[in-house]
Design a protein around this motif. Structure first.
Motif, PDB file in Angstrom:
ATOM      1  N   ARG A 196       0.744  -1.074   0.082  1.00 47.62           N
ATOM      2  CA  ARG A 196       0.195  -0.072  -0.069  1.00 47.62           C
ATOM      3  C   ARG A 196       0.849   1.214  -0.050  1.00 47.62           C
ATOM      4  N   LYS A 197       1.927   1.114   0.938  1.00 49.43           N
ATOM      5  CA  LYS A 197       2.754   2.367   0.981  1.00 49.43           C
ATOM      6  C   LYS A 197       3.444   2.777  -0.557  1.00 49.43           C
ATOM      7  N   PHE A 257       2.225   1.382  -3.680  1.00 48.51           N
ATOM      8  CA  PHE A 257       1.348   1.083  -4.867  1.00 48.51           C
ATOM      9  C   PHE A 257       0.186   1.846  -4.917  1.00 48.51           C
ATOM     10  N   GLY A 258      -0.236   2.322  -3.489  1.00 48.14           N
ATOM     11  CA  GLY A 258      -1.256   2.961  -3.387  1.00 48.14           C
ATOM     12  C   GLY A 258      -2.567   2.004  -2.773  1.00 48.14           C
ATOM     13  N   LEU A 259      -3.835   2.232  -3.057  1.00 50.32           N
ATOM     14  CA  LEU A 259      -4.909   1.544  -2.374  1.00 50.32           C
ATOM     15  C   LEU A 259      -5.294   0.130  -3.225  1.00 50.32           C
ATOM     16  N   LYS A 260      -5.436  -0.060  -4.324  1.00 49.03           N
ATOM     17  CA  LYS A 260      -5.763  -1.330  -4.801  1.00 49.03           C
ATOM     18  C   LYS A 260      -4.837  -2.320  -4.844  1.00 49.03           C
TER      19      LYS A 260
END
Length: 146
Positions: A61-62, A64-67
């Protein structure tokens, strides 16, 4: 506690390398991918702690983001032939002792304590901090690919 000599404990970084880095560029990513394939095929008996899910999802998550962490977490939970070990109070108590004795990070202490409390003598990891511990042996995935 029964010793499980043929069972290895897999640290979270082995799962993370192939997610974060290209296996064509980063040797650790290629080795980790090949090693994880051996586990999925049942050629290596392996386990990890339930906190590994948290570490993998948090790091993905840190970066690449949320998905992407949703998919990474799902894949880890259904990884073939991988046994998940619970982190209970006795593991945390042992982790505290390891942290005090070796001045290692709390998560590393939990990983080592989980392995030790379950009779696993070998941790597969690229983290050299485990080399400080007398109670467990660290190996890198490449040593188990032969």
């Amino acid at each position: 506690m029964r010793l499980r000599r043929n069972l290895v404990y897999v640290d979270s970084n082995v799962f993370l390398y192939p997610i974060i880095y290209s296996s064509e560029v980063v040797e650790e990513a290629r080795e980790s991918k090949d090693f994880l394939m051996k586990i999925s095929e049942g050629l290596v008996k392996a386990c990890t702690a339930t906190i590994t899910w948290d570490e993998v999802v948090r790091v993905v998550r840190k970066i690449f983001g949320l998905k992407p962490p949703v998919e990474a977490g799902r894949k880890l939970l259904v990884f073939p032939n991988l046994k998940f070990l619970n982190v209970k109070r006795n593991v945390v108590l042992k982790a505290q002792k390891l942290m005090e004795k070796y001045m290692i990070k709390p998560r590393d202490a939990i990983h080592a304590a989980t392995a030790l409390e379950n009779g696993v003598e070998t941790i597969v990891s690229y983290d050299r901090d485990f080399d400080k511990l007398e109670e467990i042996r660290r190996v890198e995935p490449r040593s188990l690919l032969k």
